[in-house]
Design an enzyme around this catalytic site. Structure first.
Site, short mmCIF file in Angstrom:
data_model
loop_
_atom_site.label_atom_id
_atom_site.label_comp_id
_atom_site.label_asym_id
_atom_site.label_seq_id
_atom_site.Cartn_x
_atom_site.Cartn_y
_atom_site.Cartn_z
N LYS A 61 0.86 -1.18 0.00
CA LYS A 61 0.00 0.00 0.00
C LYS A 61 0.89 1.23 0.00
CE LYS A 61 -4.51 0.84 0.16
NZ LYS A 61 -5.55 0.10 -0.60
N ASP B 20 -6.85 4.40 -4.95
CA ASP B 20 -7.55 4.26 -3.68
C ASP B 20 -8.23 5.61 -3.45
OD1 ASP B 20 -7.67 2.24 -1.24
OD2 ASP B 20 -7.39 4.20 -0.33
#
Length: 449
Positions: free
Chosen positions: A129, A169
């Site tokens: 991430k 995201d």
């Protein structure tokens, strides 16, 4: 106390000491680790190898500065991050988040969850991430472009189609991915597979935009089917109004549900006649406006300023939290239970607190954790990687069918794994054990790396 329980508690205590202050990361650790105790009791070899102790440490944490210039000529700086957490199953895979709340704790929690989410898809991808505390809201296209180019100038040193493949995201959609991709190919070389979530005109995948929302609803669809039920005439609460929420609403409505809520950071809409999807898309996707504009145009809708969707005391049979972490507290969970909720399925990452999850389990509510229920986005990202490698573009029907099949497999894996431990309704336990078992086996086979 068993050896497995003592082993897990020792790791938890160590992390709470080393990473104190990293609230979100420690919350994720405390949610996952106790559940895998049951698995470790049957596999003492992983305790001897200290697989869990190795797994909780990220393989690599990259932090860098991102200088950029605003439209007034002022020099600004933000922090950029990439957490390359675990590559036992394949290249690191996980989104980039641009939001003021981004910090090391949040990205570590997201990357840690991503390991198990990606494992559950059955696809060859590891967990990672990244992102920045940059806020795209209120910025011009030029400012966002300059920020993305500066961000990629550093990130490009650490990613690649067989190494680490970021996606979007919160705060990173098709526009941002386009700017990031353009910068990458100028710095390195053209490689379609280095980012996913790309626009369709340069090797993006059809259904990628819809994938997380669609996949969330498919997961619940298969749960309902096993219970001899369906979405037909169900009243559904949804939080959020981004991609995940919009396409969860779209698919739930297509399957016969009535979705009556959505939200943004300032409040929520309650529309008892059902959310007007075309109007919602116009307000949020086309015009990038607040939900107050939706309420202004639809007389049946009421906008509740500064309040949570989950505080609404109206009938709710299925809850789909699609906004952000920790949006459902224990108190709000009790309201949902009183409203008659039967299923809570997470479209966001960790939107329910530990207390909320406990309240759902105590009330016999089906709780579907994000690492399983919202895996549709990363699943289609992996399918996008496959298409890029083949230099092919698949039609929407093919991608959508594969997404549905992947979500069915994830659901069945979670339920079957939970049943093996005599807790068939505990899909959280099933998801954690099934995701962990595959990664642990791969790590063990690959040695102490």
């Amino acid at each position: 106390m068993t050896n497995a329980k003592k082993y897990v508690q020792t790791i938890q205590e160590k992390l709470h000491q080393q990473d104190r202050g990293e609230v979100e990361f420690l919350q994720a650790i405390d949610e996952v680790l106790p559940t895998v105790t049951h698995f470790l009791e049957n596999h003492p070899e992983y305790i001897e190898q200290n697989i869990l102790g190795i797994l909780v440490e990220p393989e690599r944490i990259i932090q860098f500065r991102v200088p950029w210039q605003d439209d007034q000529g002022n020099w600004c700086v933000n922090r950029g991050y990439r957490i390359q957490y675990n590559s036992a199953l394949g290249p690191y895979k996980g989104g980039l988040r641009f939001h003021p709340s981004v910090n090391l704790s949040i990205l570590k929690f997201l990357a840690f969850e991503q390991i198990f989410k990606n494992s559950l898809t059955g696809l060859p991808i590891g967990g990672g991430k990244g992102g920045s505390d940059f806020d795209p809201k209120g910025k011009s296209d030029g400012e966002i472009m300059r920020f993305c180019q500066s961000f990629m100038l550093e990130l490009s040193k650490h990613i690649g189609p067989s190494l680490d493949v970021p996606a979007g995201d919160i705060g990173v959609g098709g526009r941002e991915i386009g700017y990031l991709f353009g910068a990458y190919k100028r710095i390195k070389q053209y490689d379609a597979g280095v980012l996913t979530g790309k626009p369709l005109n340069f090797w993006g995948s059809k259904v990628r935009t819809e994938a997380t929302g669609y996949g969330l609803v498919y997961f619940v669809k298969h749960l309902l089917a096993q219970e001899q039920d369906s979405f037909t005439d169900k009243t559904v609460f949804v939080s959020g109004s981004g991609n995940v929420a919009i396409y969860a609403i779209e698919k739930a409505q297509a399957l016969g549900a009535k979705v009556v809520t959505c939200s943004d950071s300032s409040g929520f809409i309650y529309d008892p006649t059902g959310i007007d999807l075309d109007l919602l898309k116009e307000v949020k996707e086309k015009n990038r406006q607040r939900l107050t504009e939706y309420a202004a145009q639809k007389t049946s809708a009421v906008y509740h300023e500064g309040k949570s969707v989950w505080s609404l005391e109206e009938v709710c049979e299925i809850a789909l939290p699609c906004a952000t972490q920790n949006e459902i507290t224990g108190e709000l969970a009790e309201i949902l239970v009183k409203n008659g909720v039967q299923i809570v399925a997470e479209g966001a990452n960790m939107p329910a607190t530990v207390e909320a999850v406990s309240a759902f389990h105590d009330a016999g509510v089906w709780y579907c954790p994000g690492k399983a229920a919202n895996a549709g986005g990363v699943a289609v990202s992996a399918l996008e990687m496959s298409q890029n490698s083949q230099r092919l573009t698949w039609e929407s029907e093919q991608v959508d069918q594969q997404l549905d099949e992947i979500m069915q497999t994830i659901y069945e894996t979670c339920r079957q794994t939970a049943a093996e431990y005599d807790e068939e309704k505990n899909l959280l336990l099933g998801a954690n054990i099934a995701g962990f078992a595959k990664v642990a086996e791969a790590m063990s086979a690959q040695g102490l790396v």
